[in-house]
Scaffold this active site. Sequence first.
Site, PDB file in Angstrom:
ATOM      1  N   PHE A 125       0.859  -1.182   0.000  1.00 46.95           N
ATOM      2  CA  PHE A 125       0.000   0.000   0.000  1.00 46.95           C
ATOM      3  C   PHE A 125       0.899   1.236   0.000  1.00 46.95           C
ATOM      4  O   PHE A 125       2.091   1.144   0.317  1.00 46.95           O
ATOM      5  CB  PHE A 125      -0.895  -0.014   1.252  1.00 46.95           C
ATOM      6  N   GLN A 238      -7.689  14.509   4.117  1.00 45.85           N
ATOM      7  CA  GLN A 238      -7.043  13.712   3.070  1.00 45.85           C
ATOM      8  C   GLN A 238      -7.852  13.709   1.782  1.00 45.85           C
ATOM      9  O   GLN A 238      -9.065  13.505   1.804  1.00 45.85           O
ATOM     10  CB  GLN A 238      -6.880  12.273   3.551  1.00 45.85           C
ATOM     11  N   HIS A 240      -8.063  11.587  -1.584  1.00 47.90           N
ATOM     12  CA  HIS A 240      -7.602  10.325  -2.165  1.00 47.90           C
ATOM     13  C   HIS A 240      -7.320  10.547  -3.644  1.00 47.90           C
ATOM     14  O   HIS A 240      -8.100  11.198  -4.329  1.00 47.90           O
ATOM     15  CB  HIS A 240      -8.677   9.244  -1.984  1.00 47.90           C
ATOM     16  N   LEU A 250     -14.858   5.644  -4.522  1.00 47.64           N
ATOM     17  CA  LEU A 250     -13.447   5.299  -4.375  1.00 47.64           C
ATOM     18  C   LEU A 250     -13.037   4.147  -5.288  1.00 47.64           C
ATOM     19  O   LEU A 250     -13.736   3.143  -5.383  1.00 47.64           O
ATOM     20  CB  LEU A 250     -13.163   4.883  -2.926  1.00 47.64           C
ATOM     21  N   GLU A 253      -6.899   2.050  -3.227  1.00 45.32           N
ATOM     22  CA  GLU A 253      -5.434   2.048  -3.389  1.00 45.32           C
ATOM     23  C   GLU A 253      -4.934   0.630  -3.678  1.00 45.32           C
ATOM     24  O   GLU A 253      -3.837   0.438  -4.214  1.00 45.32           O
ATOM     25  CB  GLU A 253      -4.810   2.574  -2.101  1.00 45.32           C
ATOM     26  N   ARG A 284      -0.665   9.169  -0.163  1.00 50.21           N
ATOM     27  CA  ARG A 284      -1.799   9.773  -0.871  1.00 50.21           C
ATOM     28  C   ARG A 284      -1.640  11.266  -1.108  1.00 50.21           C
ATOM     29  O   ARG A 284      -2.067  11.781  -2.136  1.00 50.21           O
ATOM     30  CB  ARG A 284      -3.074   9.518  -0.072  1.00 50.21           C
ATOM     31  N   HIS A 349     -11.379  12.310   1.175  1.00 52.29           N
ATOM     32  CA  HIS A 349     -11.487  10.899   1.540  1.00 52.29           C
ATOM     33  C   HIS A 349     -11.496  10.639   3.038  1.00 52.29           C
ATOM     34  O   HIS A 349     -12.183   9.746   3.518  1.00 52.29           O
ATOM     35  CB  HIS A 349     -10.317  10.147   0.913  1.00 52.29           C
ATOM     36  N   ARG A 384      -2.750  10.390   6.489  1.00 55.41           N
ATOM     37  CA  ARG A 384      -2.923   8.992   6.887  1.00 55.41           C
ATOM     38  C   ARG A 384      -2.427   8.051   5.799  1.00 55.41           C
ATOM     39  O   ARG A 384      -2.668   8.288   4.615  1.00 55.41           O
ATOM     40  CB  ARG A 384      -4.412   8.710   7.125  1.00 55.41           C
TER      41      ARG A 384
END
Length: 571
Positions: A125, A238, A240, A250, A253, A284, A349, A384
């Site tokens: 990730f 955040q 995304h 979404l 990821e 991100r 996000h 994050r």
Amino acid sequence: MDDPALHNYDVIIIGGGLTGLRAALQFFRAGRSCAIVSKVHPLRSHSVAAQGGMNASLGNVPGDGGAVDTWERHAYDTIKGSDYLADQNAVVRMCKEAAATVIELEHMGTVWSRLENGTIAQRPFGGAGFPRTCYAADRTGHNILHTLYEQVTDKKIPVFEEFFVTSLVTAGGRCTGCTALEIMTGALHGFVAKATLMATGGFGRIFSRSTNAIINTGDGQTLAIRAGAALKDMEFVQFHPTSLVGTNILISEAARGEGGILVNANGERFMTGYAPRSADLAPRDVVARAIEQEIADGRGFEGGYVHLDLRHLGAGRIRERLPGVCLITQDFAGVDPVTEPIPIQPAQHYSMGGISVGIGGQSDLPGLYAAGECACISVHGANRLGGNSLLETVVFGRLVADSIIRDIASVPLPASGPVLASLGEIEEKIEGILRRTGGEPLFPVIDSLKETMYSRFGIFRERSGMEKGLAEIKKLHERLVNISVSDKNRVANQALVRYLELEYMVPAAVAVALGAMAREESRGSHTRTDFPARDDEHFLNHTITRMRDGEIGITYTPVTPGMFSPEERVY
Ligand SMILES: Cc1cc2nc3c(=O)[nH]c(=O)nc-3n(C[C@H](O)[C@H](O)[C@H](O)COP(=O)(O)OP(=O)(O)OC[C@H]3O[C@@H](n4cnc5c(N)ncnc54)[C@H](O)[C@@H]3O)c2cc1C
């Protein structure tokens, strides 16, 4: 005779997502009475939408050169990813608890995807030095939420579903419970408790483009600040990198974790220019900025998007590992990722900021606790890492419950008078709203707020735009009192609920705006084009937001340092 609308518990949990459900199990195990209050059925909580996975240094998949993952590596990646704004004691605690948490969920029934050798599968990730993210295909949140809900049902823990919390009640400087509107009947209920745990999720829906469920309207953050608790780091929002164009659903990821790449309108794999080492799997904040920059520089497609290309992964891998992505792109864009690239653009996000709490989840209002996305504990700092939020919800759902169990050992059940008084005030307020006629319709005001937030406090921010944005939000605040909702009934009045949500959205938006304007640096998700550098000398601090006499103001408090010193983030 007992009042059927007045309920007494040791602990009241507001929120039926992963955080609230995990906390409830802990109270049950300790023999403490608790109930969950949720404005939707728990299985419709936003947690159900989580796709990609949960991080834990199980070490089932080796890193480069056969290296084995450790909790220290997990902590390092998290703190570096946070741009050094995370509190290192909280991060260390979370990373140490991660492996046992994944195993505990498995024992409760979560169906993790597997490697050939039978161990729990892990995928790479963004911002992670190892393949660390445990997953259940790309429906991880769905899987874990169902596991925990089954457990809560099995234990017969009371759930007040479709109950909308309308106020937190305080008496003698302590939170003593809350009031809630039963949406289906329109009746008001009071909850008296020794402790109240906020597990209300994020505030993403104050932005027009968001991957969040429509219920994520910042209710918990505003309830807390109105009751006298502080918020922390609200400006860190955040964005995304990959949401499906036009819908902002979404695209996990996990798609890049499996090897997907980002390509601009010239056919270039542009991430290698922005993050030479990590490329498409940079954190991100880095990837979202890069996409926005490509589009701003004219290398995006018309309509403001770029492509996420999975085709080279092959049909077998795409359909096995990313079945949810396939369904979403086919159903909502008519795109089959096996044969066509996916049109994507960044969208809001995650809320890194939230109710300011210490490592035990205590806010600075005695009796009020918070955990999960509504809280800022702070494990994510300024940015994050993917896979760390599901982890936070389950780890701190449990740990915060443990600290509440300790704290309330000698606390008596509060008197019900203040809750009853608050019920009277809320009744009057709701009747007042329903009596209003004429004035403005509700939904255009909600849309204006969201547009302002995305255009003025989005990925790139600068002073004059934000000043205009704050002025626009303040005008909306004044317009609130003139709004009239079209449905005048008490029964199942969704328009009334949307109005009450808007009342929560506006203070949350003001807190984001004030924090963003005062932070004259760029760190993690907060990018000031007029202050492009990180400034550790002045801003290695958390932003603390409080409400006094209805006015919101900010101060700062230092970040808790630890084993990792701030360094330049190179990806
Ligand atoms: C599309 C998407 C995918 C994601 N995928 C991942 C992932 O793969 N890995 C990862 O780590 N993170 C992921 N995240 C983030 C993660 O899903 C969330 O941060 C997490 O699930 C939040 O859980 P929670 O328990 O804190 O809150 P939520 O699940 O949002 O639950 C909030 C609860 O509060 C209740 N509530 C709110 N206001 C009120 C009110 N006024 N009255 C009564 N009840 C109220 C709601 O009814 C709900 O039950 C993803 C996020 C999104 C948007």
